[in-house]
Design an enzyme around this catalytic site. Sequence first.
Site, short mmCIF file in Angstrom:
data_model
loop_
_atom_site.label_atom_id
_atom_site.label_comp_id
_atom_site.label_asym_id
_atom_site.label_seq_id
_atom_site.Cartn_x
_atom_site.Cartn_y
_atom_site.Cartn_z
N GLY A 48 0.86 -1.24 -0.14
CA GLY A 48 -0.02 -0.15 0.13
C GLY A 48 0.76 1.30 0.06
N SER A 49 1.86 1.28 -0.75
CA SER A 49 3.02 2.15 -0.79
C SER A 49 2.66 3.41 -1.58
CB SER A 49 4.25 1.85 -1.36
OG SER A 49 3.87 1.24 -2.91
N SER A 51 -0.15 5.76 -1.34
CA SER A 51 -1.10 6.71 -1.11
C SER A 51 -1.18 6.90 0.62
CB SER A 51 -2.66 6.63 -1.46
OG SER A 51 -3.12 5.32 -1.01
N GLY A 52 -1.73 7.85 1.12
CA GLY A 52 -1.94 7.83 2.75
C GLY A 52 -0.60 7.34 3.41
N GLU A 75 -2.72 0.62 -9.05
CA GLU A 75 -3.13 2.01 -9.54
C GLU A 75 -3.64 1.76 -10.95
OE1 GLU A 75 -3.66 4.49 -7.78
OE2 GLU A 75 -2.71 3.98 -6.06
N ASP A 111 -2.37 -6.45 -7.45
CA ASP A 111 -3.38 -6.69 -6.47
C ASP A 111 -2.77 -7.48 -5.25
OD1 ASP A 111 -5.40 -7.27 -4.80
OD2 ASP A 111 -6.48 -8.70 -6.30
N VAL A 139 -3.11 -1.23 3.89
CA VAL A 139 -4.10 -1.47 2.66
C VAL A 139 -5.51 -0.92 3.28
CG1 VAL A 139 -5.23 -3.27 1.54
CG2 VAL A 139 -2.77 -3.54 2.00
N TYR A 227 -6.08 2.71 12.95
CA TYR A 227 -6.53 4.32 13.50
C TYR A 227 -7.71 3.95 14.59
CZ TYR A 227 -8.72 8.78 13.51
OH TYR A 227 -8.94 9.96 14.02
N TYR A 237 -16.90 4.89 13.11
CA TYR A 237 -15.54 4.46 12.99
C TYR A 237 -15.30 3.15 13.88
CZ TYR A 237 -10.60 4.04 10.94
OH TYR A 237 -9.84 3.57 10.24
#
Length: 389
Positions: A48-49, A51-52, A75, A111, A139, A227, A237
Amino acid sequence: MTERVIKPLGRGFLFLDSHPAGCARIVRDLAGQVERRAPERRTALVIGSSSGYGLATTIAGLARYGIDGIGVSFEKAPTARRTATAGWYRTAETAVLAAEFGRDFRFFNADAFADTTKDEVLGLIAERFGGVDHLIYSVAAPRRVDPRTEETFQSAIKAIGAPHTTKSLAYEDGQPVLQEVGIEVATDDEIAQTVKVMGGEDWARWVSALDERGLLKPGFNTVALTYIGSELTGPIYRQGSIGAAKADLEQTAVTLAKDGVKAMTSVNGAAVTQASSAIPGIGLYVSLLHKVLGDGLRTPVQQSVALWDQLTGETPLDLDDEGRIRLDRWELSDDVQAAVRAQWESATQDNIADVADTAWFLAEVRRLYGFDVPGVDYEAPTEVDVTWP
């Protein structure tokens, strides 16, 4: 060469196109926030490199500790009608940055849930690096196809137990609108599917695949980014269907640790990301948090520097009673939460632009797609046909 002028067209917090030059500039700006250390030739695998927090962790690792390794993300390439996704352009620039630092860091566009991806990535790790020191798992996906059953699972953003209504932030013609949004109750199946998508099963599969191939270097550690957040956003959440997945992620860390793997979750603080902006109430909460803290709001790359310092032993691990790394203490302190709650409760349509930092939040959302980045000429044509590194 395919150059054109790109405008921020879209609906809500979703844009149809991304700006390559803006995305590249963001990568440079993130790297500029990092104080460098002497390279130690550590090897990392970041799932998951693009974004974010995954992007921030990759850049912080490259800029601060000179990591080698591999980043994995999923992407979309540019087409005749549309630009590539923002993560495509950010990854391309991150690859340039890694080369400038003299690092051997590769990127896979695939994926992460697929076993074929794991086989290909681990094959390259074995060939080029002989193993990894760190696995970062970050992810956030709307769906997952389990390659072992071919079953498709869909994540849901819903409450658990009882319906919930929350204040939420939207925009009309660039102006903030305060809304009341109703949140439906998730069924047991929707909760289970959300756990399948966003829980710890795939993280554990990556660790197992590395272990089975003998690719865990001595001292290996792994973290999955998570989070917790405020009581204000808890019903949608942490106590909702997403929270059930996060709880599963944390339990996976416990299970991996019992198997002898140094595995932890890292609880990061609030940030504007493509994943978080889609969750009702989060946009308003982060806008209020920035209004209260200003520059005291710690950015994802600042938090990622702190994470790397702890993972490499530069500083001690900051763990809570459940063994989770806590990078969010600045957000959840009593005084900060009291101030945010007071603003939340006082917010109305008439005062929303005053009690919340709505202009900042909208600009941050646009920056996710490469817009509103200082120093970028948005009237000039820019090359959209950028090659994946």
